[in-house]
Design a protein around this motif. Structure first.
Motif, PDB file in Angstrom:
ATOM      1  N   ALA A  48       0.969  -1.146  -0.002  1.00 50.39           N
ATOM      2  CA  ALA A  48      -0.093   0.142   0.076  1.00 50.39           C
ATOM      3  C   ALA A  48       0.805   1.440   0.037  1.00 50.39           C
ATOM      4  N   THR A  49       0.452   2.245  -0.955  1.00 53.11           N
ATOM      5  CA  THR A  49       1.156   3.374  -0.736  1.00 53.11           C
ATOM      6  C   THR A  49      -0.012   4.368  -0.649  1.00 53.11           C
ATOM      7  N   ALA A  50       0.403   5.892  -0.661  1.00 51.09           N
ATOM      8  CA  ALA A  50      -0.544   7.013  -0.589  1.00 51.09           C
ATOM      9  C   ALA A  50      -1.430   7.020  -1.771  1.00 51.09           C
ATOM     10  N   ALA A  51      -2.537   7.579  -1.721  1.00 47.81           N
ATOM     11  CA  ALA A  51      -3.396   7.798  -2.644  1.00 47.81           C
ATOM     12  C   ALA A  51      -2.839   8.574  -4.001  1.00 47.81           C
ATOM     13  N   GLY A  52      -3.125   7.942  -5.064  1.00 47.37           N
ATOM     14  CA  GLY A  52      -2.759   8.519  -6.341  1.00 47.37           C
ATOM     15  C   GLY A  52      -1.190   8.298  -6.734  1.00 47.37           C
ATOM     16  N   VAL A  53      -0.410   7.362  -5.931  1.00 44.34           N
ATOM     17  CA  VAL A  53       0.931   6.833  -5.896  1.00 44.34           C
ATOM     18  C   VAL A  53       1.007   5.576  -6.557  1.00 44.34           C
ATOM     19  N   ASP A  54       1.562   5.406  -7.633  1.00 45.99           N
ATOM     20  CA  ASP A  54       1.440   4.051  -8.523  1.00 45.99           C
ATOM     21  C   ASP A  54       2.495   4.304  -9.491  1.00 45.99           C
ATOM     22  N   LYS A  55       2.931   3.258 -10.193  1.00 42.66           N
ATOM     23  CA  LYS A  55       4.053   3.413 -11.421  1.00 42.66           C
ATOM     24  C   LYS A  55       3.677   4.090 -12.515  1.00 42.66           C
ATOM     25  N   GLY A  56       2.268   4.076 -12.822  1.00 43.19           N
ATOM     26  CA  GLY A  56       1.678   4.916 -13.849  1.00 43.19           C
ATOM     27  C   GLY A  56       2.004   6.590 -13.471  1.00 43.19           C
ATOM     28  N   SER A  57       1.352   6.935 -12.294  1.00 38.18           N
ATOM     29  CA  SER A  57       1.525   8.452 -11.779  1.00 38.18           C
ATOM     30  C   SER A  57       2.924   8.619 -11.898  1.00 38.18           C
ATOM     31  N   ALA A  58       3.778   7.757 -11.343  1.00 40.18           N
ATOM     32  CA  ALA A  58       5.320   8.215 -11.471  1.00 40.18           C
ATOM     33  C   ALA A  58       5.806   8.526 -12.896  1.00 40.18           C
ATOM     34  N   VAL A  59       5.364   7.648 -13.466  1.00 39.11           N
ATOM     35  CA  VAL A  59       5.965   7.776 -14.973  1.00 39.11           C
ATOM     36  C   VAL A  59       5.393   9.171 -15.684  1.00 39.11           C
ATOM     37  N   ASN A  80       1.243  -4.555  -9.967  1.00 36.79           N
ATOM     38  CA  ASN A  80       1.574  -3.397  -9.607  1.00 36.79           C
ATOM     39  C   ASN A  80       2.046  -2.665 -11.047  1.00 36.79           C
ATOM     40  N   ASP A  81       2.146  -3.450 -12.143  1.00 40.65           N
ATOM     41  CA  ASP A  81       2.573  -2.805 -13.367  1.00 40.65           C
ATOM     42  C   ASP A  81       1.500  -2.149 -13.950  1.00 40.65           C
ATOM     43  N   LEU A  82       0.418  -2.493 -13.841  1.00 43.81           N
ATOM     44  CA  LEU A  82      -0.958  -2.173 -14.600  1.00 43.81           C
ATOM     45  C   LEU A  82      -0.934  -0.590 -15.059  1.00 43.81           C
ATOM     46  N   PRO A  83      -0.790   0.250 -13.818  1.00 46.03           N
ATOM     47  CA  PRO A  83      -0.828   1.533 -14.055  1.00 46.03           C
ATOM     48  C   PRO A  83       0.089   2.158 -15.001  1.00 46.03           C
ATOM     49  N   MET A  84       1.274   1.583 -15.183  1.00 45.80           N
ATOM     50  CA  MET A  84       2.130   2.171 -16.023  1.00 45.80           C
ATOM     51  C   MET A  84       1.890   1.513 -17.534  1.00 45.80           C
ATOM     52  N   ILE A  85       1.481   0.441 -17.548  1.00 47.92           N
ATOM     53  CA  ILE A  85       1.114  -0.452 -18.876  1.00 47.92           C
ATOM     54  C   ILE A  85       0.208   0.405 -19.457  1.00 47.92           C
ATOM     55  N   ASN A  86      -1.044   0.728 -18.597  1.00 49.61           N
ATOM     56  CA  ASN A  86      -1.847   1.746 -19.084  1.00 49.61           C
ATOM     57  C   ASN A  86      -1.685   3.045 -19.511  1.00 49.61           C
ATOM     58  N   ALA A  87      -0.659   3.593 -18.749  1.00 47.89           N
ATOM     59  CA  ALA A  87      -0.341   5.127 -19.174  1.00 47.89           C
ATOM     60  C   ALA A  87       0.637   5.278 -20.359  1.00 47.89           C
TER      61      ALA A  87
END
Length: 297
Positions: free
Chosen positions: A188-199, A221-228
């Motif tokens: 668990a990380t802070a709201a809005g924090v994932d690999k996609g938002s960081a990229v 946990n790779d889904l957000p950056m795969i989608n972004a």
């Protein structure tokens, strides 16, 4: 399309099951970087673990970007400069721990270079401290955390974690991002924090459109950056949800899946020339499978 940013997950993606960056992948990454592309390593690992991997894998740190703790921290590999850090507030962390203490799981906090835990003798704690070269900090009552942490890491049997994940998401889902990085790890990380938002944040800071980003991954946990990413690539060994979300499915991490795609993007399908200086046989000492369980999966 000209791709200017290559983002890759580590375990199950960049590294083979044996903990290697295979020679074809090394050669393709070197060619892409020589052509002007920036390489970013995006992982659930904390920064000390990523710095160790860069050293042990003999990767050139110049211009290399480290996206650690599932996107909570973004830093420059060469200088150590932290571009961005978004931590969990102690009150949210304490709520997660209060929920988790009713379950047979090991709870850990990643906070910068420190790993915080109640039981210094827990097997998973020792693995994380050693594998990521972190400082151990003893906190007997994890619900009394007083410092912001980058990530809460929960380790245990998948059935137990699945039930616990549902409760955590129901109770603090609005304040956190969470995912399974492996069957035995829920994070668990802070709201809005994932690999996609960081990229996205890093790409915007250096004026790279997301259409010019290619991202490789294999797990939830790779889904957000795969989608972004402009091109999201699932490894052949990826979980079905990642494969379904990806723009392209490549070969597995044991079959030069990254090299296959980069050869198309930077070499019109022709493989890059391999150099004797690429140290292709160097092995990372603590692989994903070793962290999951003694002797691997």
């Amino acid at each position: 399309m000209s791709y200017r940013l290559i983002v890759t997950d580590i375990d199950g993606t960049l590294l083979s099951r044996q903990g290697l960056i295979l020679p074809g992948t090394r050669a393709e990454l070197a060619r892409a970087r020589a052509a002007g592309a920036t390489l970013a390593l995006a992982s659930g690992r904390p920064l000390p673990g990523l710095r160790r991997l860069v050293r042990d894998m003999h990767l050139d740190p110049s211009g290399l970007v480290l996206i650690g703790v599932n996107g909570a921290v973004v830093a420059d590999a060469a200088s150590g400069q932290v571009y961005n850090r978004r931590a969990l507030e102690p009150s949210i962390t304490a709520r997660i721990c209060t929920i988790a203490q009713s379950y047979p799981v090991t709870t850990m906090f990643c906070a910068g270079d420190d790993l915080i835990a109640a039981d210094p003798d827990a097997e998973r704690v020792g693995m994380e401290v050693k594998g990521n070269e972190m400082n151990f900090v003893h906190l007997p009552d994890m619900t009394r955390v007083e410092v912001p942490v980058d990530k809460v890491l929960l380790c245990g049997p998948n059935k137990v974690l699945t039930e616990l994940a549902g409760v955590i998401r129901a109770e603090v889902g609005q304040d956190t991002e969470s995912s399974f990085s492996a069957p035995y790890y829920f994070e668990a990380t802070a709201a809005g924090v994932d690999k996609g938002s960081a990229v996205r944040a890093y790409a915007e800071s250096v004026s790279i459109p997301m259409e010019q980003v290619v991202a490789f991954g294999d797990n939830y946990n790779d889904l957000p950056m795969i989608n972004a990413a402009g091109m999201g690539v699932a490894m052949g060994n990826a979980v079905e949800e990642v494969r379904a979300a990806a723009d392209r499915v490549t070969a597995s991490h044991d079959e030069e899946g990254i090299a296959e795609v980069l050869a198309d993007l930077f070499g019109d399908g022709s493989p890059a020339e391999r150099s004797e200086e690429l140290k292709a046989n160097t092995m990372y000492e603590v692989s994903f499978e070793e962290l999951l369980s003694p002797g691997g999966e």
